[in-house]
Design a protein around this motif. Structure first.
Motif, PDB file in Angstrom:
ATOM      1  N   GLU A 152      -5.081 -31.857  78.846  1.00  0.00           N
ATOM      2  CA  GLU A 152      -3.999 -31.529  77.884  1.00  0.00           C
ATOM      3  C   GLU A 152      -4.627 -30.031  78.942  1.00  0.00           C
ATOM      4  OE1 GLU A 152      -0.295 -30.348  77.339  1.00  0.00           O
ATOM      5  OE2 GLU A 152      -1.391 -32.607  77.954  1.00  0.00           O
ATOM      6  N   LEU A 201      -5.001 -28.392  82.151  1.00  0.00           N
ATOM      7  CA  LEU A 201      -4.233 -28.216  82.871  1.00  0.00           C
ATOM      8  C   LEU A 201      -3.239 -26.923  83.220  1.00  0.00           C
ATOM      9  CD1 LEU A 201      -2.471 -31.560  82.505  1.00  0.00           C
ATOM     10  CD2 LEU A 201      -3.851 -31.460  83.735  1.00  0.00           C
ATOM     11  N   ARG A 230       2.312 -23.481  84.597  1.00  0.00           N
ATOM     12  CA  ARG A 230       2.887 -24.058  85.430  1.00  0.00           C
ATOM     13  C   ARG A 230       3.358 -22.719  85.953  1.00  0.00           C
ATOM     14  NH1 ARG A 230       6.861 -28.090  84.909  1.00  0.00           N
ATOM     15  NH2 ARG A 230       5.201 -29.034  85.630  1.00  0.00           N
ATOM     16  N   ARG A 266       9.251 -32.944  86.535  1.00  0.00           N
ATOM     17  CA  ARG A 266       7.904 -33.811  86.036  1.00  0.00           C
ATOM     18  C   ARG A 266       7.421 -33.040  84.805  1.00  0.00           C
ATOM     19  NH1 ARG A 266       5.181 -36.451  91.050  1.00  0.00           N
ATOM     20  NH2 ARG A 266       4.976 -34.328  90.992  1.00  0.00           N
ATOM     21  N   GLU A 267       6.190 -33.266  83.520  1.00  0.00           N
ATOM     22  CA  GLU A 267       5.570 -32.677  83.079  1.00  0.00           C
ATOM     23  C   GLU A 267       4.507 -32.198  83.321  1.00  0.00           C
ATOM     24  OE1 GLU A 267       3.950 -32.859  78.841  1.00  0.00           O
ATOM     25  OE2 GLU A 267       6.403 -34.084  79.159  1.00  0.00           O
ATOM     26  N   ILE A 268       3.740 -33.236  84.855  1.00  0.00           N
ATOM     27  CA  ILE A 268       2.619 -32.878  85.150  1.00  0.00           C
ATOM     28  C   ILE A 268       2.486 -32.784  86.941  1.00  0.00           C
ATOM     29  CG2 ILE A 268      -0.026 -33.286  86.012  1.00  0.00           C
ATOM     30  CD1 ILE A 268      -0.026 -34.237  82.513  1.00  0.00           C
ATOM     31  N   SER A 269       2.371 -31.819  87.917  1.00  0.00           N
ATOM     32  CA  SER A 269       2.555 -31.838  89.035  1.00  0.00           C
ATOM     33  C   SER A 269       1.341 -30.862  89.132  1.00  0.00           C
ATOM     34  CB  SER A 269       4.498 -31.217  88.804  1.00  0.00           C
ATOM     35  OG  SER A 269       4.190 -29.748  88.807  1.00  0.00           O
ATOM     36  N   TYR A 299      -3.860 -29.033  89.331  1.00  0.00           N
ATOM     37  CA  TYR A 299      -2.434 -29.846  88.200  1.00  0.00           C
ATOM     38  C   TYR A 299      -2.398 -29.064  87.520  1.00  0.00           C
ATOM     39  CZ  TYR A 299      -4.160 -33.983  90.413  1.00  0.00           C
ATOM     40  OH  TYR A 299      -3.558 -35.117  91.989  1.00  0.00           O
ATOM     41  N   THR A 300      -0.927 -29.056  87.038  1.00  0.00           N
ATOM     42  CA  THR A 300      -0.134 -27.967  85.950  1.00  0.00           C
ATOM     43  C   THR A 300       0.727 -28.810  85.227  1.00  0.00           C
ATOM     44  OG1 THR A 300       1.593 -28.104  87.477  1.00  0.00           O
ATOM     45  CG2 THR A 300       0.074 -26.836  87.693  1.00  0.00           C
ATOM     46  N   ARG A 301       0.670 -28.196  83.748  1.00  0.00           N
ATOM     47  CA  ARG A 301       1.559 -28.533  82.885  1.00  0.00           C
ATOM     48  C   ARG A 301       2.688 -27.693  82.450  1.00  0.00           C
ATOM     49  NH1 ARG A 301       0.388 -26.180  78.137  1.00  0.00           N
ATOM     50  NH2 ARG A 301      -1.635 -25.069  78.722  1.00  0.00           N
ATOM     51  N   SER A 302       4.232 -28.353  81.766  1.00  0.00           N
ATOM     52  CA  SER A 302       4.848 -27.152  81.253  1.00  0.00           C
ATOM     53  C   SER A 302       4.355 -26.714  80.405  1.00  0.00           C
ATOM     54  CB  SER A 302       6.116 -27.717  80.875  1.00  0.00           C
ATOM     55  OG  SER A 302       6.354 -29.128  81.040  1.00  0.00           O
TER      56      SER A 302
END
Length: 190
Positions: free
Chosen positions: A76, A79, A82, A117-120, A186-189
Motif C-alpha cells: 500500500e 502505490l 492518485r 476502483r481503489e487501485i488503478s 499503480y495508484t491508490r486513492s
C-alpha cells in the motif's frame, strides 16, 4: 430308569460338545467385539492424527497470513496516491539526474480512468537520452523506486539528444542512445 454307562457316556460327550460349541461361539463373539473395538479405536487414532495435522496447517496458514498482511501494508505504501502525480514527475527528475541522463516526461492518459476502483494505473511516456549504461541505470532506478512502477514498453535507438533544454553537466552526443519508455504506475486513492 437307570442309564447305562454307554448312555451316560453319550450324554457326557454331547454335553461336552455343546459346552465346547458354546465356549467357541462365546470366544468368537468376544474376539469379534474386541476386533471391532480395535478397528474403531484405530479409526479414531487416524482421525485424531488427521485433525492434529489440520491444526498444524491452520497454525501455519495463520503465520503466513500475518506475514502476508505485513507485506500488503508495505505494498500500500508503494502505490502512488492518485492525486499526487507531481511526486512521481519529481521522482523521475531526481532519478534522471542521479543516472546522468536527459529526460522528458508526459502523461499518456490525462483522464483518471480508475477513479471508481481503489487501485488503478496511470501511464507515463518517458524519453531519456544519454550513454547506454546510464540509460540502463535510469530504468533500474525507476523500477526499484519507492513507487510500484512497471516498464510496459521500451524502445532504444541510437543517437540524438532531446529537443528540450539541456541540463547542467549533461552533454548530448551522437553516440548516445535514446530510450522511449511506456511506464505504468499503480495508484491508490487517498
Amino acid at each position: 430308569m437307570t442309564l447305562s454307562y454307554k448312555n451316560k457316556l453319550y450324554i457326557q460327550i454331547g454335553s461336552l460338545i455343546a459346552l465346547m460349541g458354546a465356549s467357541t461361539w462365546a470366544s468368537l463373539f468376544l474376539f469379534g467385539l474386541i476386533t471391532q473395538a480395535g478397528a474403531t479405536l484405530s479409526d479414531a487414532q487416524k482421525e485424531l492424527a488427521s485433525l492434529s495435522v489440520r491444526q498444524e496447517q491452520i497454525a501455519s496458514l495463520a503465520k503466513e497470513y500475518e506475514g502476508a498482511h505485513a507485506l500488503f501494508a508495505s505494498l500500500e505504501e508503494r502505490l502512488l496516491p492518485r492525486e499526487e502525480r507531481l511526486h512521481f514527475i519529481m521522482l523521475v527528475e531526481q532519478l534522471a539526474k542521479e543516472a546522468g541522463v536527459l529526460h522528458e516526461i508526459s502523461t499518456a492518459d490525462d483522464a483518471l480512468a480508475g477513479t471508481a476502483r481503489e487501485i488503478s494505473p496511470i501511464f507515463f511516456n518517458i524519453t531519456v537520452s544519454g550513454e547506454f549504461p546510464a540509460a540502463l541505470r535510469f530504468i533500474y532506478l525507476l523500477e526499484h523506486s519507492q513507487y510500484h512502477v512497471g516498464v510496459e514498453k521500451a524502445h532504444i535507438s541510437q543517437g540524438g539528444g532531446l529537443t528540450g533544454p539541456r541540463k547542467e553537466g549533461l552533454v548530448s552526443s551522437a553516440d548516445n542512445v535514446r530510450v522511449q519508455l511506456s511506464v505504468k504506475v499503480y495508484t491508490r486513492s487517498l
